[in-house]
Design an enzyme around this catalytic site. Structure first.
Site, PDB file in Angstrom:
ATOM      1  N   ASP A  11       0.826  -1.214   0.000  1.00  0.00           N
ATOM      2  CA  ASP A  11       0.000   0.000   0.000  1.00  0.00           C
ATOM      3  C   ASP A  11       0.860   1.264   0.000  1.00  0.00           C
ATOM      4  O   ASP A  11       1.918   1.298   0.618  1.00  0.00           O
ATOM      5  CB  ASP A  11      -0.923  -0.017   1.226  1.00  0.00           C
ATOM      6  CG  ASP A  11      -2.043   1.002   1.095  1.00  0.00           C
ATOM      7  OD1 ASP A  11      -2.443   1.310  -0.050  1.00  0.00           O
ATOM      8  OD2 ASP A  11      -2.510   1.503   2.134  1.00  0.00           O
ATOM      9  N   HIS A  28       2.045   3.343  -9.334  1.00  0.00           N
ATOM     10  CA  HIS A  28       1.837   1.895  -9.448  1.00  0.00           C
ATOM     11  C   HIS A  28       3.025   1.241 -10.167  1.00  0.00           C
ATOM     12  O   HIS A  28       3.455   0.146  -9.788  1.00  0.00           O
ATOM     13  CB  HIS A  28       0.532   1.586 -10.188  1.00  0.00           C
ATOM     14  CG  HIS A  28      -0.700   1.958  -9.407  1.00  0.00           C
ATOM     15  ND1 HIS A  28      -0.887   1.601  -8.088  1.00  0.00           N
ATOM     16  CD2 HIS A  28      -1.819   2.664  -9.748  1.00  0.00           C
ATOM     17  CE1 HIS A  28      -2.056   2.063  -7.658  1.00  0.00           C
ATOM     18  NE2 HIS A  28      -2.641   2.718  -8.649  1.00  0.00           N
ATOM     19  N   LEU A 123      10.809 -20.201  -5.547  1.00  0.00           N
ATOM     20  CA  LEU A 123       9.849 -19.333  -4.840  1.00  0.00           C
ATOM     21  C   LEU A 123       8.498 -19.406  -5.547  1.00  0.00           C
ATOM     22  O   LEU A 123       8.435 -19.392  -6.773  1.00  0.00           O
ATOM     23  CB  LEU A 123      10.346 -17.875  -4.864  1.00  0.00           C
ATOM     24  CG  LEU A 123       9.380 -16.808  -4.328  1.00  0.00           C
ATOM     25  CD1 LEU A 123       9.296 -16.863  -2.800  1.00  0.00           C
ATOM     26  CD2 LEU A 123       9.787 -15.408  -4.766  1.00  0.00           C
TER      27      LEU A 123
HETATM   28  C1  IPE Z   1      -5.270  -2.543  -0.006  1.00  0.00           C
HETATM   29  O1  IPE Z   1      -5.029  -1.199  -0.164  1.00  0.00           O
HETATM   30  C2  IPE Z   1      -5.297  -3.207  -1.345  1.00  0.00           C
HETATM   31  C3  IPE Z   1      -4.009  -3.313  -2.006  1.00  0.00           C
HETATM   32  C4  IPE Z   1      -2.851  -2.944  -1.545  1.00  0.00           C
HETATM   33  C5  IPE Z   1      -4.077  -3.923  -3.298  1.00  0.00           C
HETATM   34  P1  IPE Z   1      -6.207  -0.136  -0.260  1.00  0.00           P
HETATM   35  O2  IPE Z   1      -5.541   1.179  -0.410  1.00  0.00           O
HETATM   36  O3  IPE Z   1      -7.160  -0.515  -1.309  1.00  0.00           O
HETATM   37  O4  IPE Z   1      -6.913  -0.285   1.152  1.00  0.00           O
HETATM   38  P2  IPE Z   1      -7.688   0.766   2.030  1.00  0.00           P
HETATM   39  O5  IPE Z   1      -8.675   1.451   1.141  1.00  0.00           O
HETATM   40  O6  IPE Z   1      -6.670   1.710   2.560  1.00  0.00           O
HETATM   41  O7  IPE Z   1      -8.307  -0.051   3.109  1.00  0.00           O
HETATM   42  C1  IPE Z   2      -1.847   0.249  -3.345  1.00  0.00           C
HETATM   43  O1  IPE Z   2      -1.565   1.597  -3.411  1.00  0.00           O
HETATM   44  C2  IPE Z   2      -2.104  -0.344  -4.699  1.00  0.00           C
HETATM   45  C3  IPE Z   2      -3.513  -0.612  -4.992  1.00  0.00           C
HETATM   46  C4  IPE Z   2      -4.483  -0.552  -4.136  1.00  0.00           C
HETATM   47  C5  IPE Z   2      -3.836  -0.970  -6.361  1.00  0.00           C
HETATM   48  P1  IPE Z   2      -2.689   2.704  -3.315  1.00  0.00           P
HETATM   49  O2  IPE Z   2      -3.063   3.110  -4.691  1.00  0.00           O
HETATM   50  O3  IPE Z   2      -3.791   2.279  -2.441  1.00  0.00           O
HETATM   51  O4  IPE Z   2      -1.882   3.879  -2.618  1.00  0.00           O
HETATM   52  P2  IPE Z   2      -2.432   4.910  -1.553  1.00  0.00           P
HETATM   53  O5  IPE Z   2      -2.897   4.119  -0.371  1.00  0.00           O
HETATM   54  O6  IPE Z   2      -3.550   5.673  -2.208  1.00  0.00           O
HETATM   55  O7  IPE Z   2      -1.255   5.763  -1.248  1.00  0.00           O
HETATM   56 MG    MG Z   3      -4.111   2.459  -0.412  1.00  0.00          MG
END
Ligand code: IPE
Ligand code: IPE
Ligand code: MG
Length: 228
Positions: A11, A28, A123
């Site tokens: 995240d 990303h 892995l």
């Molecule tokens: C969790 O992150 C999902 C992934 C890392 C793929 P999110 O950004 O979607 O989760 P929330 O919204 O903070 O719970």
């Molecule tokens: C996690 O990064 C990746 C996905 C959920 C696809 P985020 O896109 O949620 O990044 P933040 O949490 O907004 O910084």
């Molecule tokens: Mg996020």
């Protein structure tokens, strides 16, 4: 080593992009680079499986343009990284309802899985895509009913066999980005995981950080309910 199965909630890509005045899709993309380094380190450390959260069932709520850029990134990452993964004897597996990313992506994923298939990989890299822990449990319940499995026959193996998740037990779950929640990731499989919440945003998470998490895990006393 006692540590065999690791999972990561990757995240913080969005915040990283914002912090660096870049587009979300660049965040990303940088996230994929970070993953590449962690995969290499898993191979180095002889970790057996790495299960990563790439896209949740809830992430379908995001703007179409972001979902599309993630879709493109999946296909491009397979095109660019598959050979190197195979060289490292990494077996790639995707799980979740990734069919919703379309036929083209689906085919590319199946191609990657087939090409990297190994009986005894160095892995196992499992990528959760369009995955949600609750959805997985609902699907398991549906399957139990559809297959007419008797209540007395249901045990942990039944659940593991019917779950989309390739691993039955996670030793260590790491979440980057500073939030202290699981966000519908592996619910059943993290029943006894050590959970490490890391403040760093995923694209900034390095091998050094990962080694620190491994060290902390190895120093933790795991009692599993027993007396120390
Ligand atoms: C969790 O992150 C999902 C992934 C890392 C793929 P999110 O950004 O979607 O989760 P929330 O919204 O903070 O719970
Ligand atoms: C996690 O990064 C990746 C996905 C959920 C696809 P985020 O896109 O949620 O990044 P933040 O949490 O907004 O910084
Ligand atoms: Mg996020």
């Amino acid at each position: 080593m006692n540590l065999k199965n690791i999972a990561i909630i990757m995240d913080g890509n969005g915040r990283w992009a914002k912090k660096n005045n870049l587009k979300i899709k660049e965040g990303h993309a940088k996230g994929v680079s970070a993953l590449k380094e962690i995969v290499k380190e898993c191979v180095n450390q002889e970790i057996e499986s790495l299960t990563v959260y790439a896209f949740s069932t809830e992430n379908w709520k995001r703007p179409k343009s972001e979902v599309e850029s993630i879709n493109n990134l999946i296909v491009n990452s397979i095109n660019n990284e598959l050979d190197e993964l195979i060289e490292q004897n990494v077996k790639v597996k995707f799980f979740g309802d990734y069919i919703n990313f379309g036929k083209n992506t689906f085919k590319k994923i199946k191609f990657a899985e087939e090409k990297s298939f190994l009986q005894k990989p160095q892995l196992r890299l499992n990528v959760a895509l369009g995955y949600g822990g609750k959805m997985d449990i609902i699907n398991i319940a549906r399957e139990v009913s559809r297959l007419k499995i008797k209540p007395s026959q249901i045990d942990e193996k039944t659940i593991n066999d019917l779950s989309q998740v390739p691993e039955s037990n996670i030793d260590l779950l790491i979440r980057t980005g500073g939030d202290t929640r699981v966000s519908n990731f592996l619910l059943y499989q993290i029943a006894y995981s050590e959970i490490h919440f890391v403040r760093k945003l995923w694209p900034d998470y390095s091998k050094k950080d990962f080694k620190r998490n491994i060290k902390k895990y190895l120093n933790s006393e795991r009692r599993f309910g027993d007396r120390a």
